[in-house]
Design a protein around this motif. Structure first.
Motif, short mmCIF file in Angstrom:
data_model
loop_
_atom_site.label_atom_id
_atom_site.label_comp_id
_atom_site.label_asym_id
_atom_site.label_seq_id
_atom_site.Cartn_x
_atom_site.Cartn_y
_atom_site.Cartn_z
N PRO A 64 -7.78 1.56 42.64
CA PRO A 64 -8.38 0.41 41.95
C PRO A 64 -9.69 0.00 42.62
O PRO A 64 -9.80 -0.02 43.86
CB PRO A 64 -7.33 -0.68 42.09
N LYS A 65 -10.67 -0.36 41.80
CA LYS A 65 -12.02 -0.62 42.31
C LYS A 65 -12.04 -1.73 43.36
O LYS A 65 -12.74 -1.62 44.37
CB LYS A 65 -12.95 -1.01 41.14
N ALA A 66 -11.28 -2.79 43.13
CA ALA A 66 -11.29 -3.89 44.08
C ALA A 66 -10.79 -3.42 45.45
O ALA A 66 -11.35 -3.77 46.49
CB ALA A 66 -10.44 -5.05 43.58
N ARG A 67 -9.77 -2.60 45.44
CA ARG A 67 -9.21 -2.10 46.70
C ARG A 67 -10.14 -1.07 47.34
O ARG A 67 -10.20 -0.93 48.56
CB ARG A 67 -7.81 -1.53 46.47
N LEU A 113 -13.42 -1.28 47.11
CA LEU A 113 -14.48 -2.08 47.73
C LEU A 113 -13.98 -2.70 49.02
O LEU A 113 -14.69 -2.72 50.03
CB LEU A 113 -14.95 -3.17 46.77
#
Lengths: 307, 92
Positions: A246-249, A251
């Motif tokens: 997942p993108k948030a993770r 980042l």
């Protein structure tokens, strides 16, 4: 002129005298030492790197000298100085070549703030860059070394330099440092790989440097656009897994591996966020090196076919 | 009790659907938040809020005004923001 074009005698004379200055990507270093092992190691590992003309500015000045005082050491020791100030504890002379690599890494993280410095291996293929951010022990250097011998261009094995303005990854094209069993793993995977003599008994165990291919060093001034961010984790017995992160993770982990994010502030965070948004982010779990390389190649081919 | 956003805290956010990442500029620390926690903090951006009012408003928006587990979750998120120093008691 390249470093390797100097004979050993001329190289040694420069090292003992005014200093030997050479460039790796955007960083230039001047080194002074009378240690023959360092002379020989540099002549081997950095043969294809361009020399910096005498008197030209260098980003850092390193001196390696054996201390004069009797410190009670059982083995001959060497003390490093950066810009004429002592740095690090003395190390055995037998570890002097790894010490040079540690100093070059230190220099990047201490002074390279015109880039976002991510603790990651970085490679390029067909103009697209792959980042492998990971803490020490995750296998990123071994995986990086393997990919270098399977058609990927080496940008860096330790720190990915990301341009604030463009987001491009700039090469260092320095030797790849491998340790302990990774050395033999890589020798078996890529018999054509060329290594320095191993240094035993360092704080990280046995260390050896794999020479960067000449063709990669020649392209050290060619940055590349990141397209993939793969978070590798080597684990004995692990089943191969390459899956979207997942993108948030992605980042979050990327910021953890960015050594100068606190200095870069919001601009640095924004640049990393753009990088994550624009890249395919994946987790890689693996045991066998060949499987990991095959998975990454397949990932790259998938994007090639997608156009 | 009334809480306010700490005016000395400078946050930059990035959101991806079900998760958000925030960086606090002064410390350089980066945090991962779920959508509910992010929404709770956003309640305080317009000014000081009573805690229960903020929680009730959020639960109403979710269509779950009496969900005790959600209440508990939001209270825990609030405690986290207070521990971080992002929310201060009173009218900051």
């Amino acid at each position: 002129m390249k470093l390797g074009q100097l004979g050993l005698q001329a190289l040694g004379k420069r090292l003992r005298g005014p200093g030997l200055a050479w460039r790796s990507g955007p960083f230039s270093i001047r080194l002074r030492t009378d240690l023959v092992a360092v002379r020989d190691g540099l002549h081997f590992l950095y043969a294809d790197h361009p020399l910096v003309p005498g008197g030209d500015f260098c980003d850092g000045d390193i001196t390696l000298r054996q201390p004069r005082a009797a410190w009670g050491w059982r083995r001959p020791m060497v003390q490093a100085h950066v810009d004429y100030q002592p740095i690090f504890e003395p190390v055995p002379v037998a570890h002097a070549l790894p010490l040079v690599e540690w100093l070059l890494n230190w220099h990047v993280t201490a002074h390279g703030h015109h880039f976002l410095t991510v603790h990651a291996a970085a490679l390029e293929r067909d103009g697209k860059a792959l980042l492998l951010p990971a803490p020490s022990g995750s296998g990123k250097s071994t995986l990086c070394a393997a990919l270098v011998h399977r058609g990927w261009r080496l940008l860096s094995d330790e720190y990915a330099l990301i341009d604030f303005a463009t987001g491009l990854v700039h090469p260092l094209a320095r030797p790849v440092s491998l340790k302990n069993q990774s050395i033999e793993v890589l020798r078996a995977f890529a018999p054509e790989a060329v290594f320095s003599a191993p240094a035993h008994g360092t704080p990280k165990g046995t260390l050896a440097q794999m020479k960067a291919p000449a063709a990669h060093v020649q392209r050290m001034d060619e940055p590349a656009c990141p397209v993939w961010i793969v978070f590798p984790q080597w684990s004995p017995g692990a089943t191969l897994l390459l899956q979207a992160r997942p993108k948030a993770r992605a980042l979050l982990e990327l910021t953890r591996q960015t050594v100068n994010l606190d200095l870069a502030g919001h601009d640095g965070f924004a640049r990393l966020a753009e990088l994550v948004t624009a890249s395919e982010c994946l987790d890689l779990r693996y045991d066998m090196l060949a499987d990991a390389v095959a998975a990454i190649d397949a990932m790259a081919q998938a994007i090639d076919h997608a156009g | 009790m009334l809480f306010s956003l700490n005016p000395q805290i400078d946050l930059i956010w990035r959101d991806w659907g079900d998760e958000s990442v925030a960086m606090e500029a002064a410390s350089g620390r980066v945090f991962l938040f779920d959508p509910l926690s992010s929404a709770l903090l956003a309640c305080f951006e317009s000014g000081p809020q009573q805690v229960q009012a903020a929680v009730d408003s959020l639960l109403a928006d979710l269509g779950s005004p009496t969900d005790s587990r959600l209440q508990e979750f939001l209270r825990a998120a609030l405690d986290r923001f207070v521990a971080l120093g992002w929310l201060l008691p009173g009218d900051a």
